[in-house]
Design an enzyme around this catalytic site. Structure first.
Site, short mmCIF file in Angstrom:
data_model
loop_
_atom_site.label_atom_id
_atom_site.label_comp_id
_atom_site.label_asym_id
_atom_site.label_seq_id
_atom_site.Cartn_x
_atom_site.Cartn_y
_atom_site.Cartn_z
CB ALA A 73 52.53 40.96 42.97
CD GLU B 177 49.44 44.37 49.22
OE1 GLU B 177 49.65 43.73 48.17
OE2 GLU B 177 49.99 44.09 50.29
CD GLU C 29 47.58 39.75 48.67
OE1 GLU C 29 46.40 39.73 49.09
OE2 GLU C 29 48.14 40.79 48.28
N1 CO8 Z 1 49.62 37.80 37.88
C1 CO8 Z 1 49.91 37.27 36.67
N2 CO8 Z 1 49.03 37.15 35.67
C2 CO8 Z 1 47.77 37.59 35.91
C3 CO8 Z 1 47.40 38.15 37.15
C4 CO8 Z 1 48.39 38.23 38.16
N3 CO8 Z 1 48.14 38.79 39.35
N4 CO8 Z 1 46.09 38.47 37.08
C5 CO8 Z 1 45.66 38.14 35.85
N5 CO8 Z 1 46.68 37.61 35.13
C6 CO8 Z 1 46.63 37.12 33.75
C7 CO8 Z 1 45.95 35.78 33.66
O1 CO8 Z 1 46.84 34.74 34.01
C8 CO8 Z 1 45.55 35.76 32.19
O2 CO8 Z 1 46.69 35.44 31.44
P1 CO8 Z 1 46.59 34.28 30.29
O3 CO8 Z 1 45.62 34.86 29.28
O4 CO8 Z 1 47.97 34.16 29.77
O5 CO8 Z 1 46.03 33.07 30.95
C9 CO8 Z 1 45.22 37.22 31.91
O6 CO8 Z 1 45.83 37.98 32.97
C10 CO8 Z 1 43.72 37.51 31.95
O7 CO8 Z 1 43.23 37.04 33.18
P2 CO8 Z 1 41.97 36.04 33.30
O8 CO8 Z 1 41.83 35.23 32.04
O9 CO8 Z 1 42.09 35.31 34.58
O10 CO8 Z 1 40.79 37.10 33.33
P3 CO8 Z 1 39.37 36.92 34.07
O11 CO8 Z 1 38.54 38.07 33.64
O12 CO8 Z 1 38.84 35.55 33.87
O13 CO8 Z 1 39.71 37.08 35.64
C11 CO8 Z 1 40.75 38.08 37.56
C12 CO8 Z 1 40.21 38.29 36.13
C13 CO8 Z 1 39.60 37.74 38.51
C14 CO8 Z 1 41.41 39.38 37.97
C15 CO8 Z 1 41.77 36.92 37.54
O14 CO8 Z 1 42.72 37.16 36.51
C16 CO8 Z 1 42.53 36.77 38.82
O15 CO8 Z 1 42.01 36.23 39.77
N6 CO8 Z 1 43.79 37.26 38.84
C17 CO8 Z 1 44.64 37.11 40.01
C18 CO8 Z 1 44.26 38.08 41.06
C19 CO8 Z 1 45.13 37.86 42.28
O16 CO8 Z 1 45.11 36.84 42.91
N7 CO8 Z 1 45.90 38.91 42.62
C20 CO8 Z 1 46.77 38.89 43.76
C21 CO8 Z 1 48.12 38.39 43.38
S1 CO8 Z 1 49.17 38.16 44.76
C22 CO8 Z 1 49.70 39.71 45.13
O17 CO8 Z 1 49.33 40.67 44.54
C23 CO8 Z 1 50.64 39.80 46.27
C24 CO8 Z 1 51.15 41.22 46.50
C25 CO8 Z 1 52.25 41.19 47.52
C26 CO8 Z 1 53.48 40.58 46.94
C27 CO8 Z 1 54.39 40.18 47.98
C28 CO8 Z 1 55.65 39.58 47.38
C29 CO8 Z 1 56.33 38.60 48.24
#
Ligand code: CO8
Length: 258
Positions: free
Chosen positions: A64, A112, A132
Site C-alpha cells: 500500500a 496480500e 508492515e
Molecule cells: N509506498 C509508496 N511508495 C513506494 C512504496 C510504497 N509501498 N514502495 C516503493 N515506493 C517508492 C519509493 O518511495 C521510491 O519513490 P521515490 O523515487 O520518490 O523515492 C520508488 O518507489 C522506488 O523505490 P526505491 O527507490 O525504494 O526502490 P529500491 O529498488 O531501492 O527498493 C523496495 C525497492 C525494497 C520495494 C523499497 O521500495 C521498499 O521497501 N518499499 C516499501 C515496501 C513496503 O514496506 N511495503 C509495505 C507497505 S505497508 C502495506 O502494504 C500495508 C498494507 C495494509 C494496509 C492497511 C491500511 C491500514
C-alpha cells in the site's frame, strides 16, 4: 474504459489486468483501489479467467502507498484497511479464477493482493514479504487472515513478525506460490494456464472455486453436504450434458457457460 493506473488486455475469454504506477513500484494508493473496483465492475461472463500482474520488470505491487498512509488517524486507518480488504475479498470471491502473475516485489499489500488471487505464479526475481510491523502497522489488507490459511500458522507468524522478505524459491517451498519461471516466461505461462482453465466448463470451474473457498472454513460434514449440493447443480447445466456427450462421442465440447 480509460484508467490512469491500470492497463487491460483481452485475449479471447482471458483478461489481463496490469497495475501501473511505475514511480512507486505499483504501490496501491486510493486512486488505484478505486480503479480496481471500477475494473471489477466491468467484468462479464464473457471473461473466464483474470490474470493480475504489475507493470515493469521489478515490481508486482510494492505494498500500500506508505506516503498516503503516513498521516492517517485511527478511524482513517481502519477505513483504508476496510477498503482494501473489501476489494481483495471481491477478487477472492469473483465467479472466475484469478491468477496472480508476480513479476517482482510483492510486499505488504502486494503480497496480500496476490494471496487474494486463486493461483500464484511468479518470476525468479520475485520477492515476497509482509514488512508492515517495521512500519508500525500490521498487514491490514487481510494478510493476517490469508497468510496463515495459505502457508500454515507457524510460517505465517515467522514472516509477519519478522517482516523479512523471501525469494521466489522459498515462496515455492512454503506453498505461497505454485510455480517459478524466468521473467520472460511468466506471462506466457500465466496465459497458458489461463487458456487451459478457460477451455473447461465455466460454471463447473466457478462452482469448484465456490466449493473450495466456502468449504475451507466449514466442518467436514457441512463441507461435504455443500459439495453434494453444488455437484447436483452441475447436472442442471447444459455444459454438463455437452461435456459428457462429447466424451461419449469421442469429441470435444464447446462449453457455453450455461
Ligand atoms: N509506498 C509508496 N511508495 C513506494 C512504496 C510504497 N509501498 N514502495 C516503493 N515506493 C517508492 C519509493 O518511495 C521510491 O519513490 P521515490 O523515487 O520518490 O523515492 C520508488 O518507489 C522506488 O523505490 P526505491 O527507490 O525504494 O526502490 P529500491 O529498488 O531501492 O527498493 C523496495 C525497492 C525494497 C520495494 C523499497 O521500495 C521498499 O521497501 N518499499 C516499501 C515496501 C513496503 O514496506 N511495503 C509495505 C507497505 S505497508 C502495506 O502494504 C500495508 C498494507 C495494509 C494496509 C492497511 C491500511 C491500514
Amino acid at each position: 474504459m480509460e484508467y490512469k493506473f491500470l492497463k487491460t488486455a483481452y485475449e479471447g475469454t482471458i483478461a489481463t489486468l496490469t497495475i501501473s504506477a511505475p514511480q512507486s513500484l505499483n504501490a496501491l494508493n486510493s486512486a488505484i483501489l478505486e480503479e480496481l473496483g471500477q475494473f471489477l465492475d466491468t467484468l462479464t461472463p464473457a471473461t473466464r479467467v483474470l490474470i493480475i500482474t504489475g507493470d515493469g520488470e521489478k515490481s508486482f505491487v510494492a505494498g500500500a502507498d506508505i506516503k498516503e498512509m503516513s498521516n492517517l488517524n485511527e478511524s482513517e486507518g481502519r477505513a483504508f484497511g476496510e477498503r482494501g480488504a473489501r476489494l481483495f475479498r471481491r477478487i477472492e470471491t469473483l465467479p472466475i479464477p484469478v491468477i496472480a502473475a508476480i513479476n517482482g516485489f510483492a510486499l505488504g499489500g502486494g503480497c496480500e493482493l496476490a494471496m487474494a488471487c486463486d493461483i500464484r505464479i511468479c518470476s525468479d526475481n520475485a520477492r515476497f514479504g509482509q514488512p508492515e510491523v517495521g512500519l508500525g502497522i500490521i498487514p491490514g489488507f487481510s494478510g493476517t487472515v490469508r497468510m496463515a490459511r495459505l502457508v500454515g500458522m507457524g510460517i505465517a507468524k515467522d514472516l509477519i513478525f519478522s517482516g523479512r522478505n523471501i525469494k521466489a524459491d522459498e515462496a515455492l517451498r512454503i506453498g505461497l506460490v505454485n510455480a517459478v519461471y524466468p521473467l520472460a516466461d511468466l506471462m506466457p505461462q500465466a496465459l497458458a494456464l489461463a487458456t487451459k482453465i478457460a477451455a473447461n466448463a465455466p460454471l463447473a470451474v466457478s462452482y469448484a472455486k465456490t466449493c473450495i473457498n466456502q468449504e475451507f472454513d466449514m466442518d467436514a460434514d457441512k463441507a461435504i453436504a455443500f459439495e453434494n449440493t453444488m455437484f447436483g447443480r452441475c447436472f442442471a447445466t447444459a455444459d454438463q450434458k455437452a461435456g459428457m456427450q462429447a466424451f461419449i462421442n469421442k469429441g470435444k465440447a464447446n462449453f457455453e457457460g450455461k
